[in-house]
Design an enzyme around this catalytic site. Sequence first.
Site, PDB file in Angstrom:
ATOM      1  N   GLU A   1       0.799  -1.232   0.000  1.00 15.29           N
ATOM      2  CA  GLU A   1       0.000   0.000   0.000  1.00 15.29           C
ATOM      3  C   GLU A   1       0.831   1.281   0.000  1.00 15.29           C
ATOM      4  O   GLU A   1       0.723   2.100   0.910  1.00 15.29           O
ATOM      5  CB  GLU A   1      -0.984  -0.008   1.181  1.00 15.29           C
ATOM      6  CG  GLU A   1      -1.927  -1.205   1.130  1.00 15.29           C
ATOM      7  CD  GLU A   1      -2.981  -1.196   2.220  1.00 15.29           C
ATOM      8  OE1 GLU A   1      -2.993  -0.284   3.052  1.00 15.29           O
ATOM      9  OE2 GLU A   1      -3.811  -2.129   2.234  1.00 15.29           O
TER      10      GLU A   1
ATOM     11  N   ASN B   1       2.324  -4.268  -3.620  1.00 14.51           N
ATOM     12  CA  ASN B   1       0.968  -4.741  -3.350  1.00 14.51           C
ATOM     13  C   ASN B   1       0.090  -3.549  -3.007  1.00 14.51           C
ATOM     14  O   ASN B   1       0.476  -2.713  -2.192  1.00 14.51           O
ATOM     15  CB  ASN B   1       1.033  -5.719  -2.158  1.00 14.51           C
ATOM     16  CG  ASN B   1      -0.208  -6.560  -1.999  1.00 14.51           C
ATOM     17  OD1 ASN B   1      -0.715  -7.123  -2.968  1.00 14.51           O
ATOM     18  ND2 ASN B   1      -0.705  -6.664  -0.770  1.00 14.51           N
TER      19      ASN B   1
ATOM     20  N   HIS C   1     -10.084  -6.385  -1.892  1.00 16.65           N
ATOM     21  CA  HIS C   1     -11.127  -6.368  -0.857  1.00 16.65           C
ATOM     22  C   HIS C   1     -12.343  -5.664  -1.460  1.00 16.65           C
ATOM     23  O   HIS C   1     -12.252  -4.517  -1.895  1.00 16.65           O
ATOM     24  CB  HIS C   1     -10.653  -5.600   0.383  1.00 16.65           C
ATOM     25  CG  HIS C   1      -9.483  -6.249   1.060  1.00 16.65           C
ATOM     26  ND1 HIS C   1      -9.602  -7.411   1.779  1.00 16.65           N
ATOM     27  CD2 HIS C   1      -8.176  -5.907   1.124  1.00 16.65           C
ATOM     28  CE1 HIS C   1      -8.420  -7.750   2.271  1.00 16.65           C
ATOM     29  NE2 HIS C   1      -7.533  -6.855   1.877  1.00 16.65           N
TER      30      HIS C   1
ATOM     31  N   GLU D   1      -5.472 -10.451  -1.866  1.00 19.91           N
ATOM     32  CA  GLU D   1      -6.213 -10.388  -0.589  1.00 19.91           C
ATOM     33  C   GLU D   1      -7.710 -10.367  -0.837  1.00 19.91           C
ATOM     34  O   GLU D   1      -8.436  -9.496  -0.363  1.00 19.91           O
ATOM     35  CB  GLU D   1      -5.817  -9.134   0.213  1.00 19.91           C
ATOM     36  CG  GLU D   1      -4.345  -9.060   0.521  1.00 19.91           C
ATOM     37  CD  GLU D   1      -3.981  -7.885   1.427  1.00 19.91           C
ATOM     38  OE1 GLU D   1      -4.875  -7.314   2.089  1.00 19.91           O
ATOM     39  OE2 GLU D   1      -2.792  -7.546   1.460  1.00 19.91           O
TER      40      GLU D   1
ATOM     41  N   ASP E   1     -11.488 -10.788  -0.685  1.00 18.87           N
ATOM     42  CA  ASP E   1     -12.696 -11.133   0.069  1.00 18.87           C
ATOM     43  C   ASP E   1     -13.812 -10.212  -0.407  1.00 18.87           C
ATOM     44  O   ASP E   1     -13.546  -9.119  -0.908  1.00 18.87           O
ATOM     45  CB  ASP E   1     -12.521 -11.112   1.597  1.00 18.87           C
ATOM     46  CG  ASP E   1     -11.939  -9.830   2.161  1.00 18.87           C
ATOM     47  OD1 ASP E   1     -11.857  -8.814   1.431  1.00 18.87           O
ATOM     48  OD2 ASP E   1     -11.579  -9.826   3.348  1.00 18.87           O
TER      49      ASP E   1
HETATM   50  C1  XIL Z   1      -5.085  -7.339   8.401  1.00 18.37           C
HETATM   51  C2  XIL Z   1      -5.171  -8.647   9.175  1.00 18.37           C
HETATM   52  O1  XIL Z   1      -6.045  -9.519   8.512  1.00 18.37           O
HETATM   53  C3  XIL Z   1      -5.642  -8.393  10.572  1.00 18.37           C
HETATM   54  O2  XIL Z   1      -5.599  -9.598  11.323  1.00 18.37           O
HETATM   55  C4  XIL Z   1      -4.769  -7.311  11.211  1.00 18.37           C
HETATM   56  O3  XIL Z   1      -5.293  -6.996  12.453  1.00 18.37           O
HETATM   57  C5  XIL Z   1      -4.718  -6.061  10.363  1.00 18.37           C
HETATM   58  O4  XIL Z   1      -4.284  -6.407   9.062  1.00 18.37           O
HETATM   59  N1  XIL Z   1      -4.614  -5.066   3.861  1.00 18.37           N
HETATM   60  C6  XIL Z   1      -3.457  -5.763   4.128  1.00 18.37           C
HETATM   61  C7  XIL Z   1      -3.440  -6.790   5.200  1.00 18.37           C
HETATM   62  O5  XIL Z   1      -2.472  -5.624   3.400  1.00 18.37           O
HETATM   63  O6  XIL Z   1      -2.194  -6.915   5.810  1.00 18.37           O
HETATM   64  C8  XIL Z   1      -4.502  -6.508   6.235  1.00 18.37           C
HETATM   65  O7  XIL Z   1      -4.517  -7.598   7.156  1.00 18.37           O
HETATM   66  C9  XIL Z   1      -5.850  -6.301   5.583  1.00 18.37           C
HETATM   67  C10 XIL Z   1      -5.804  -5.118   4.661  1.00 18.37           C
END
Ligand code: XIL
Length: 353
Positions: free
Chosen positions: A162, A204, A240, A269, A271
């Site tokens: 990020e 990423n 996400h 990532e 979801d």
């Molecule tokens: C999240 C984890 O899933 C949680 O358990 C933690 O508390 C915070 O981070 N983007 C990312 C991930 O790159 O590392 C994040 O993961 C979710 C958003």
Amino acid sequence: MKRIGMLLLGSALALSSGCGGDDQLDCRADGADCTLSEAAAQAGVLIGAAFNEKDDPEYLPALIKDFNSVTHEGAMKWGATQPEYGVFNFDKADAMMEFAGANGMTVRGHTLIWEQASLDATPEYVTAITDPEALRTLMADHIRTVVGHYRGRVDAWDVVNEPFETAGSQVYENIFYQLLGPGYIAEAFELAHEADPDATLFLNEALVSNAGAKFDALLALTADLLDQGVPLHGVGLQGHFITGGPNHDELRTNIQKLAALGVVVELTEVDIVLRGTGDEATRLERQRQDYFDLASACVAVDACKRITFWGFTDRHTWIDSFFGPGFAPLPLDENYERKPAYFGVRDGLLSGP
Ligand code: XIL
């Protein structure tokens, strides 16, 4: 560790009783009931999930059953690997490596540098630094030590996570940017490459799966880094979403544009939070279609090599800890049963050539 050891046997059984292996079942054949990893193998991509430590005996067997790649939700972040200045701790991450190795899974390393407005895991002793050389030395030591520890064992690293503002398309002016300048990104990649020349190194980013100014900025940054000769090999599109968010054509086009620059792409990532109107069946069907659209966009482009979900069961998802329960964002439900989303992923994987 004991529990992980016990799972080895279970996983060996699970793998040998499935339709994977040398004489692989055709997942497109009538009646074939492949797991996600079997479908992914047929599609020529890896399929992964993020996980965490959970006091739940059903959790890891379910992960092993459907996935061949893992990412720990937090164990490789700065706050976990170097919780105090100069003090490294690899206990959790090493346990993941052992678990993955014993179950024939690859590991995505997540993440070396991530300093954002919220959510990140960069300790205060880092963000409190005011001297550029002190930060440069610490960053070099962190990347060399962590990547060096896993040299040859972690196939892909999110080197910088990020780098952009979450909402917006400007590079986020985090502590590394403020003290080292925009070149911190290139420096981080050089360091990681020196520490493990064989690892695939990723940038990423969030909210870049669809078309838009933020994706354009990511594409431009990628091109710029490659022009400079930076050892950047891959771009991760986090993914996400809420239901109705994914757009197959835009995602496929984004992957193609990145591929044209010469990098590999992963959906890192994924979801999809279950929202929207209509009854539950309607919403689950929407989610199935969304998952199909994502998976099919990846397998449509050769350069897309892996899809990682941020979790795998609605019983345990990071979404719950932020927004509360009931958002059901993942392919398996709270009882580890396959949801329509699961079949969306599987059909998407099998939709390619
Ligand atoms: C999240 C984890 O899933 C949680 O358990 C933690 O508390 C915070 O981070 N983007 C990312 C991930 O790159 O590392 C994040 O993961 C979710 C958003």
